[in-house]
Design an enzyme around this catalytic site. Structure first.
Site, PDB file in Angstrom:
ATOM      1  CG  ASP A   1      -1.988   1.063   0.969  1.00 26.66           C
ATOM      2  OD1 ASP A   1      -2.357   1.563  -0.385  1.00 26.66           O
ATOM      3  OD2 ASP A   1      -2.410   1.318   2.179  1.00 26.66           O
TER       4      ASP A   1
ATOM      5  CG  ASN B   1      -7.457  -2.653  -6.114  1.00 26.88           C
ATOM      6  OD1 ASN B   1      -6.305  -3.401  -6.104  1.00 26.88           O
ATOM      7  ND2 ASN B   1      -7.861  -1.688  -5.407  1.00 26.88           N
TER       8      ASN B   1
HETATM    9  C1  FPP Z   1      -2.053   0.253  -3.401  1.00 24.88           C
HETATM   10  O1  FPP Z   1      -1.595   1.363  -3.220  1.00 24.88           O
HETATM   11  C2  FPP Z   1      -1.555  -0.627  -4.340  1.00 24.88           C
HETATM   12  C3  FPP Z   1      -2.147  -1.204  -5.459  1.00 24.88           C
HETATM   13  C4  FPP Z   1      -3.650  -1.425  -5.706  1.00 24.88           C
HETATM   14  C5  FPP Z   1      -1.449  -2.152  -6.366  1.00 24.88           C
HETATM   15  C6  FPP Z   1      -0.024  -2.835  -6.117  1.00 24.88           C
HETATM   16  C7  FPP Z   1       0.525  -2.748  -7.300  1.00 24.88           C
HETATM   17  C8  FPP Z   1       2.072  -2.721  -7.510  1.00 24.88           C
HETATM   18  C9  FPP Z   1       2.921  -2.606  -6.398  1.00 24.88           C
HETATM   19  C10 FPP Z   1       2.471  -2.449  -8.852  1.00 24.88           C
HETATM   20  C11 FPP Z   1       2.387  -3.703  -9.760  1.00 24.88           C
HETATM   21  C12 FPP Z   1       2.548  -5.148  -9.448  1.00 24.88           C
HETATM   22  C13 FPP Z   1       3.357  -6.204  -9.724  1.00 24.88           C
HETATM   23  C14 FPP Z   1       3.424  -7.416  -9.033  1.00 24.88           C
HETATM   24  C15 FPP Z   1       4.161  -5.757 -11.052  1.00 24.88           C
HETATM   25  P1  FPP Z   1      -2.637   2.574  -3.587  1.00 24.88           P
HETATM   26  O2  FPP Z   1      -2.763   2.743  -4.941  1.00 24.88           O
HETATM   27  O3  FPP Z   1      -3.919   2.140  -2.729  1.00 24.88           O
HETATM   28  O4  FPP Z   1      -2.064   3.771  -2.578  1.00 24.88           O
HETATM   29  P2  FPP Z   1      -2.659   4.897  -1.757  1.00 24.88           P
HETATM   30  O5  FPP Z   1      -3.204   4.303  -0.704  1.00 24.88           O
HETATM   31  O6  FPP Z   1      -1.256   5.740  -1.223  1.00 24.88           O
HETATM   32  O7  FPP Z   1      -3.579   5.736  -2.559  1.00 24.88           O
END
Ligand code: FPP
Length: 256
Positions: free
Chosen positions: A24, A72
């Site tokens: 996250d 998501n």
């Molecule tokens: C949450 O951060 C993260 C995700 C929804 C996606 C995770 C994906 C990756 C790390 C990159 C791609 C993955 C691979 C396996 C190559 P958020 O967007 O909710 O962050 P925030 O809470 O700060 O808004």
């Protein structure tokens, strides 16, 4: 032991057999820099490489990454598209390294909703790596733990209706085997980056006795050192699995 002098001390004989990571903070990382959320996810995918390499070199046997939740899909279309592109890119770019490092890739989640090109690439990678044995990398993609549990219940119900399973034979083991994680041990350690302290529909059944570790680092900033800190913290915990301290001490003595 870690690599550099100031690395946290990690006992390689008592590593968590399975680590799950809720990655996250990509969005906040990007916002802090005035970048698009997609750029935050791109930085997150660099951290994915770091974490996979680190786990493999430390000797962690199983790593599950929460790459994209069932919920998501509700994010803005451009963000979903950017995440899918990153996944496709990750598979293409990391293919050789994953093979060289003898890593088996599996998927947890409902792949039917994933765009065909990403799905095809991921399935090819799963097939190509199925005999690799040094580490299992489980990508939780289009994954939700409640959805997983409902799916397992539905499949078990079908087996009962077909007369292949009797209700009295349904126990914790049979249920566990109906989940996506049937060939993984339960996670010993679940790490969540980004400072929030919740589980967000990740491995709900499997995390019954997992140790939880919350890092304030935003995922793109999460380093090998941070991973070692989490493992060292885990190794200081006393796990009891519902037993008393005294019973655990006796068990430990018998194990030695
Ligand atoms: C949450 O951060 C993260 C995700 C929804 C996606 C995770 C994906 C990756 C790390 C990159 C791609 C993955 C691979 C396996 C190559 P958020 O967007 O909710 O962050 P925030 O809470 O700060 O808004």
């Amino acid at each position: 032991m870690g690599r550099s002098k100031d690395s946290p001390k990690v006992d390689r004989k008592r590593l968590p057999r399975h680590i799950g990571i809720i990655m996250d903070g990509n969005g906040r990382w990007a916002k802090l820099r005035g970048f698009s959320r997609a750029r935050g996810h791109r930085a997150g995918s660099q951290a994915v490489r770091t974490v996979v390499k680190a786990c493999r070199s430390i000797g962690v046997q199983n790593l599950t990454l929460f790459a994209f939740s069932a919920q998501n899909w509700g994010r803005p279309r451009e963000e979903v598209q950017a995440l899918m592109e990153l996944l496709a890119e990750f598979i293409a770019k990391e293919w050789q390294e994953i093979m060289d490092r003898d890593i088996r890739v599996i998927n947890l989640g409902e792949l039917r909703r994933v765009p065909p090109d990403v799905r095809t690439r991921l399935k090819s990678m799963i097939v190509a790596t199925r005999k690799n044995r040094s580490m299992t990398l489980a990508l939780a993609l289009s994954y939700g733990a409640r959805e997983e549990i409902v799916r397992a219940a539905r499949n078990l119900g079908r087996r009962m209706r077909a007369g292949k399973l009797s209700p009295k034979d349904l126990d914790v083991n049979v249920f566990s085997n109906a989940l996506y994680t049937s060939d993984l041990p339960d996670p010993d350690l679940i790490i969540r980056t980004g400072g929030e302290m919740r589980i967000s529909n990740f491995l709900l059944w499997q995390s019954a006795y997992a140790e939880l570790y919350f890092s304030t680092k935003l995922f793109p900033d999460f380093s090998r050192q941070d991973l070692l800190l989490a493992i060292a913290d885990y190794q200081r915990r006393r796990r009891r699995f519902g037993l008393t301290d005294e019973q655990i001490r006796k068990k430990d003595r018998r194990g030695k």
